[in-house]
Design a protein around this motif. Structure first.
Motif, PDB file in Angstrom:
ATOM      1  N   CYS A 114       0.798  -1.291  -0.062  1.00 15.72           N
ATOM      2  CA  CYS A 114      -0.008   0.062   0.017  1.00 15.72           C
ATOM      3  C   CYS A 114       0.977   1.213  -0.072  1.00 15.72           C
ATOM      4  N   SER A 115       0.292   2.251  -0.715  1.00 21.75           N
ATOM      5  CA  SER A 115       1.089   3.444  -0.646  1.00 21.75           C
ATOM      6  C   SER A 115       0.251   4.636  -0.252  1.00 21.75           C
ATOM      7  N   ARG A 116       0.874   5.709   0.319  1.00 22.60           N
ATOM      8  CA  ARG A 116       0.099   6.806   0.682  1.00 22.60           C
ATOM      9  C   ARG A 116       0.941   8.038   0.264  1.00 22.60           C
ATOM     10  N   LEU A 117       0.492   9.348  -0.381  1.00 23.31           N
ATOM     11  CA  LEU A 117       1.281  10.565  -0.946  1.00 23.31           C
ATOM     12  C   LEU A 117       0.634  11.415   0.135  1.00 23.31           C
ATOM     13  N   PHE A 118       1.411  12.046   0.824  1.00 20.12           N
ATOM     14  CA  PHE A 118       0.790  13.169   1.902  1.00 20.12           C
ATOM     15  C   PHE A 118       1.841  14.260   2.006  1.00 20.12           C
ATOM     16  N   LEU A 119       1.192  15.407   2.367  1.00 18.28           N
ATOM     17  CA  LEU A 119       1.864  16.628   2.802  1.00 18.28           C
ATOM     18  C   LEU A 119       2.141  16.713   4.338  1.00 18.28           C
ATOM     19  N   TYR A 120       3.203  17.305   4.591  1.00 18.95           N
ATOM     20  CA  TYR A 120       3.659  17.499   6.135  1.00 18.95           C
ATOM     21  C   TYR A 120       4.022  18.643   6.495  1.00 18.95           C
ATOM     22  N   ALA A 121       3.823  19.101   7.772  1.00 21.21           N
ATOM     23  CA  ALA A 121       4.407  20.100   8.467  1.00 21.21           C
ATOM     24  C   ALA A 121       4.793  19.718   9.830  1.00 21.21           C
ATOM     25  N   LEU A 122       6.181  19.825  10.168  1.00 15.39           N
ATOM     26  CA  LEU A 122       6.588  19.551  11.308  1.00 15.39           C
ATOM     27  C   LEU A 122       7.207  20.884  12.161  1.00 15.39           C
ATOM     28  N   ALA A 123       7.090  20.725  13.285  1.00 15.79           N
ATOM     29  CA  ALA A 123       7.642  21.813  14.519  1.00 15.79           C
ATOM     30  C   ALA A 123       8.246  21.008  15.469  1.00 15.79           C
ATOM     31  N   GLY A 124       9.415  21.772  16.079  1.00 12.10           N
ATOM     32  CA  GLY A 124      10.131  20.709  17.014  1.00 12.10           C
ATOM     33  C   GLY A 124      11.194  21.759  17.870  1.00 12.10           C
ATOM     34  N   TYR A 125      11.986  21.014  18.647  1.00  9.02           N
ATOM     35  CA  TYR A 125      13.179  21.439  19.328  1.00  9.02           C
ATOM     36  C   TYR A 125      14.370  20.580  19.302  1.00  9.02           C
ATOM     37  N   GLN A 126      15.558  21.208  19.226  1.00  7.26           N
ATOM     38  CA  GLN A 126      16.863  20.657  19.289  1.00  7.26           C
ATOM     39  C   GLN A 126      17.750  21.230  19.956  1.00  7.26           C
ATOM     40  N   GLY A 127      18.015  20.408  21.171  1.00  5.88           N
ATOM     41  CA  GLY A 127      19.173  21.187  21.660  1.00  5.88           C
ATOM     42  C   GLY A 127      20.490  20.390  22.151  1.00  5.88           C
ATOM     43  N   GLY A 128      21.545  20.976  22.823  1.00 11.23           N
ATOM     44  CA  GLY A 128      22.725  20.245  22.841  1.00 11.23           C
ATOM     45  C   GLY A 128      23.947  20.989  23.185  1.00 11.23           C
ATOM     46  N   ILE A 129      25.101  20.394  23.454  1.00 12.25           N
ATOM     47  CA  ILE A 129      26.027  21.022  23.627  1.00 12.25           C
ATOM     48  C   ILE A 129      27.489  21.116  22.536  1.00 12.25           C
TER      49      ILE A 129
END
Length: 178
Positions: free
Chosen positions: A97-112
């Motif tokens: 099966c296959s699906r074509l989709f649009l996406y929107a991503l939000a997030g946080y990245q942290g580190g040293i």
């Protein structure tokens, strides 16, 4: 019951079970697995997906890594939330099966970020950073044998304010869906 009738009955039962094993994977509402967005500062980790109806999906991603012996980046962590909207779905011979989709991503990245003094074998400077992550694009989700999901996403990603970057990204993943 004679042997011939047993063989025919076994073949019918096994063929019926095999067709059920390759049912439509697009009906699955949950998924868990791993993913990786390939950028200048890659992010990814474990991901949980929940689908609402046939067209909207919500994904949560979490990653954390710590290695005090690292000379460049001893701490790296991220949290992402992604919404996708299905544009087209299809099934090929009840196997894939296959699906074509649009996406929107939000997030946080942290580190040293660590600069290393190689002469004295000690850290020279450590900087804790915080970044916001955003991404928009299109994705393809291929579902094999009703439960193995292999998504491929293409889009633009923005990482800011620490070392601001905007560019093209590719995301790959593997999930078990049910």
């Amino acid at each position: 019951m004679n042997k011939r009738l047993r063989k025919i009955l076994c073949i019918l039962v096994l063929s019926g079970l095999s067709f059920g094993a390759f049912a439509g994977g697009l009906d699955n509402k949950n998924g868990i697995g791993t993913y990786l967005f390939i950028t200048d500062r890659p992010f990814g980790g474990l991901q949980y997906e929940r689908r609402f109806g046939d067209s909207v999906g919500l994904k949560f991603g979490l990653f954390a890594y710590y290695d005090n012996d690292s000379t460049t980046e001893p701490l790296n962590m991220s949290f992402t939330m992604e919404v996708d909207y299905s544009l087209f779905e299809t099934t090929y011979k009840d196997i894939i099966c296959s699906r074509l989709f649009l996406y929107a991503l939000a997030g946080y990245q942290g580190g040293i970020d660590r600069k290393w003094d190689y002469v004295n074998e000690v850290p020279k400077e450590e900087t804790f950073y915080n970044n916001a992550l955003t991404s928009l694009g299109v994705g393809f989700d291929f579902i094999f044998m009703d439960h193995l999901s292999v998504p491929l996403q293409l889009g633009m990603v923005g990482i800011f304010p620490y070392q601001t970057k905007i560019g093209f990204t590719v995301c790959l993943g593997v999930r078990y869906v049910w």
